[in-house]
Write a protein that holds these residues in place. Structure first.
Motif, short mmCIF file in Angstrom:
data_model
loop_
_atom_site.label_atom_id
_atom_site.label_comp_id
_atom_site.label_asym_id
_atom_site.label_seq_id
_atom_site.Cartn_x
_atom_site.Cartn_y
_atom_site.Cartn_z
N VAL A 1 35.02 -8.94 -28.16
CA VAL A 1 34.80 -7.66 -27.87
C VAL A 1 35.81 -7.21 -26.76
CG1 VAL A 1 33.26 -5.67 -27.10
CG2 VAL A 1 32.37 -7.33 -28.75
N VAL A 2 36.51 -6.11 -26.89
CA VAL A 2 37.33 -5.80 -25.78
C VAL A 2 36.75 -5.01 -24.95
CG1 VAL A 2 39.49 -4.40 -25.18
CG2 VAL A 2 39.44 -5.79 -27.30
N VAL A 3 37.26 -5.23 -23.63
CA VAL A 3 36.47 -4.55 -22.49
C VAL A 3 37.70 -3.98 -21.40
CG1 VAL A 3 36.00 -6.58 -21.27
CG2 VAL A 3 34.68 -4.75 -20.52
N ALA A 4 37.45 -2.80 -21.03
CA ALA A 4 38.33 -2.30 -19.98
C ALA A 4 37.55 -1.61 -19.05
CB ALA A 4 39.59 -1.61 -20.58
N HIS A 5 38.13 -0.95 -17.87
CA HIS A 5 37.20 -0.23 -17.06
C HIS A 5 37.23 1.13 -17.36
CE1 HIS A 5 34.85 0.54 -13.41
NE2 HIS A 5 35.50 1.41 -13.10
N ASP A 6 38.30 1.68 -17.31
CA ASP A 6 38.62 3.06 -17.90
C ASP A 6 39.12 2.98 -19.54
OD1 ASP A 6 39.27 5.60 -18.65
OD2 ASP A 6 39.97 6.40 -16.76
N LEU A 7 38.02 2.67 -20.52
CA LEU A 7 38.41 2.63 -21.65
C LEU A 7 39.08 3.55 -22.47
CD1 LEU A 7 38.07 0.44 -24.09
CD2 LEU A 7 36.10 1.65 -24.80
N ARG A 8 39.03 4.85 -21.94
CA ARG A 8 39.59 6.04 -22.95
C ARG A 8 41.03 5.87 -22.19
NH1 ARG A 8 34.28 7.98 -21.71
NH2 ARG A 8 34.83 8.20 -19.84
N PHE A 9 41.37 5.64 -20.99
CA PHE A 9 42.86 5.78 -20.41
C PHE A 9 43.62 4.60 -21.27
CE2 PHE A 9 45.95 4.18 -17.67
CZ PHE A 9 46.65 5.43 -17.19
#
Length: 461
Positions: free
Chosen positions: A99-107
């Motif tokens: 599962v990919v994870v990013a802090h600001d996923l929309r950005f």
């Protein structure tokens, strides 16, 4: 390219057995354009790191790298780096089965989608999680920048200029959210079957240690920001972290804001609110150091903000709190400290006024004794909100100790004496007791009854 998954607290589908791949990118601006650096960190379900990937990305001949004052990259750094298309295969291979994870996923998603569309690639949709949104449901913070959230969760890794430093922080953050905070998936994540993509050489940026933040970088963590201003606040925070703003840095900020479609009055208002918020934070504890006053005046002048003239104060020691522990209660208290505008320390120094420990901290932890030697108050995490002045003391509870039992017994004995005196005076009046003597004994009886009732009454006073 990435589809955001809904998260729940306890009761959803467990993340047990799920790998996460934390992503971070550096870009040419705030609006979807080019990626100039990407990084990924693979983290196993037990919280261990399975691997890392990072590379600089050449956006194309003659394309500006964007704000070097923010990400530290120049056109020369990107020359000879792989293109986004050449690096995409390595990234997808690295993300396979996770599962990919990013802090600001929309950005992050907006930029990756833009790059994928630009090169005409067809990429399966990957399941993803945004740690910023998850953190909003876990703790209340002034802002949800990655550095602020990481500090509140007690994560030692701090994001720096490089994408890899940010991905490392995100990896620890997602492990904390699904670990001790018990986050679950609303529906089971569906991991697409990815083919093996062709890969080419990557060009990682040299790993440079993240410098210790100055007081202004820490103060930014206490600046209240709305959901739609975090991206620009990140830029401001990164630029003012060293408490100095050059003319080139101010010009770069203006260019970024203009590229993002911000009118001049919005930029001006944002700068005013930001600088005045920093001044309020510096003055809130009643102590303004010469360094703080000098830094605030310089930043205000550079950003064109008027009416900022803080005066240094002599003496005094601002409240500075260090919270030790790996429990939800410790995370919530760290967030509370930031929300109250109080300095949250990262390590024990002579400037720390309060050290708070949760039950996960062993009694022989050396910092507990050292804090006492330095004159800091050592508190339990449960008592800390009251001791730090965040909450009023609780109302006095009704006593249930042996002292209370003795009071009740004494009160009942006194009431019994009063009743006996009243009974005797009634008998005495019929037997001819003088009126004055009867009134005196009656008064004693009434006094004994009232005194006994007052002693045994459980209502708090």
């Amino acid at each position: 390219m990435i589809e955001s998954l809904s998260l729940l607290g306890a009761g959803g589908h467990s993340a047990r057995g799920v790998d996460f791949t934390a992503l971070d990118i550096r870009t040419t601006g705030l609006r979807p354009g080019h990626v100039v650096e990407l990084a990924a960190v693979r983290i196993r379900p037990d919280g261990s790191i399975a691997g890392e990937l990072s590379t600089l990305v050449d956006p194309g001949p003659g394309v500006s790298p964007g704000p070097a004052v923010v990400h530290g990259l120049t056109r020369g750094d990107l020359d000879g780096a792989p293109s986004f298309g050449a690096a995409l295969g390595s990234l997808l291979n690295f993300c396979r089965g996770s599962v990919v994870v990013a802090h600001d996923l929309r950005f992050v998603t907006a930029f990756l989608d833009h790059e994928v569309s630009r090169i005409g690639a067809r990429v399966p949709v990957l399941p993803g999680v945004g740690t910023s949104d998850a953190a909003r449901t876990a703790v209340q913070l002034p802002n949800y920048r990655l550095a602020t959230v990481a500090h509140a969760f007690g994560i030692p890794a701090r994001p720096g200029q490089s994408a890899l430093s940010g991905a490392r922080t995100v990896a620890q953050l997602v492990s904390t959210l699904f670990g001790r905070h018990g986050f679950t998936f609303a529906t089971p994540p569906v991991l697409p079957a990815l083919p093996q993509f062709a890969v080419g050489p990557l060009r990682p940026r040299p790993d440079v240690p993240v410098a210790e933040p100055g007081w202004m970088a820490e103060a930014v963590e206490r600046v209240v920001a709305g959901r739609n201003t975090d991206a620009y606040l990140d830029l401001l925070a990164g630029v003012v972290a060293d408490q100095h703003l050059s003319a080139d840095e101010v010009s770069a900020l203006a260019a970024l804001a203009a590229e993002a479609g911000w009118p001049e009055d919005r930029v001006r208002t944002t700068h005013q609110r930001f600088v005045h918020a920093l001044q309020e934070i510096a003055e809130r504890d009643g102590v303004v150091t010469a360094e703080e006053a000098r830094g605030l005046r310089h930043v205000a002048t550079a950003l064109g903000v008027t009416g900022v003239d803080p005066q240094p104060t002599a003496g005094g020691k601002p409240m500075r709190v260090l919270v030790l522990g790996t429990s939800v209660a410790a995370d919530q208290l760290r967030a509370r400290v930031l929300a109250e505008g109080v300095q949250l320390a990262k390590k024990l120094t002579a400037s720390v006024t309060h050290l708070v420990a949760d039950p996960s901290v062993p009694a022989d932890e050396p910092r507990l004794a050292r804090a006492a030697e330095l004159g800091a108050a050592v508190l339990d995490v449960r008592a800390a909100p009251v001791a730090l002045g965040f909450e009023p003391p609780p109302l006095r509870a009704v006593a249930t100790t042996p002292d209370r039992s003795m009071r009740v017994l004494g009160g009942r004995v006194l009431m019994g004496v009063g009743l006996l005196l009243m009974f005797l005076i009634v008998i005495g009046m019929f037997g001819g007791t003088p009126l004055a003597g009867g009134i005196f004994i009656a008064a004693l009886g009434v006094g004994a009854l009232l005194g006994g009732w007052w002693i045994t009454d459980p209502a708090p006073r």
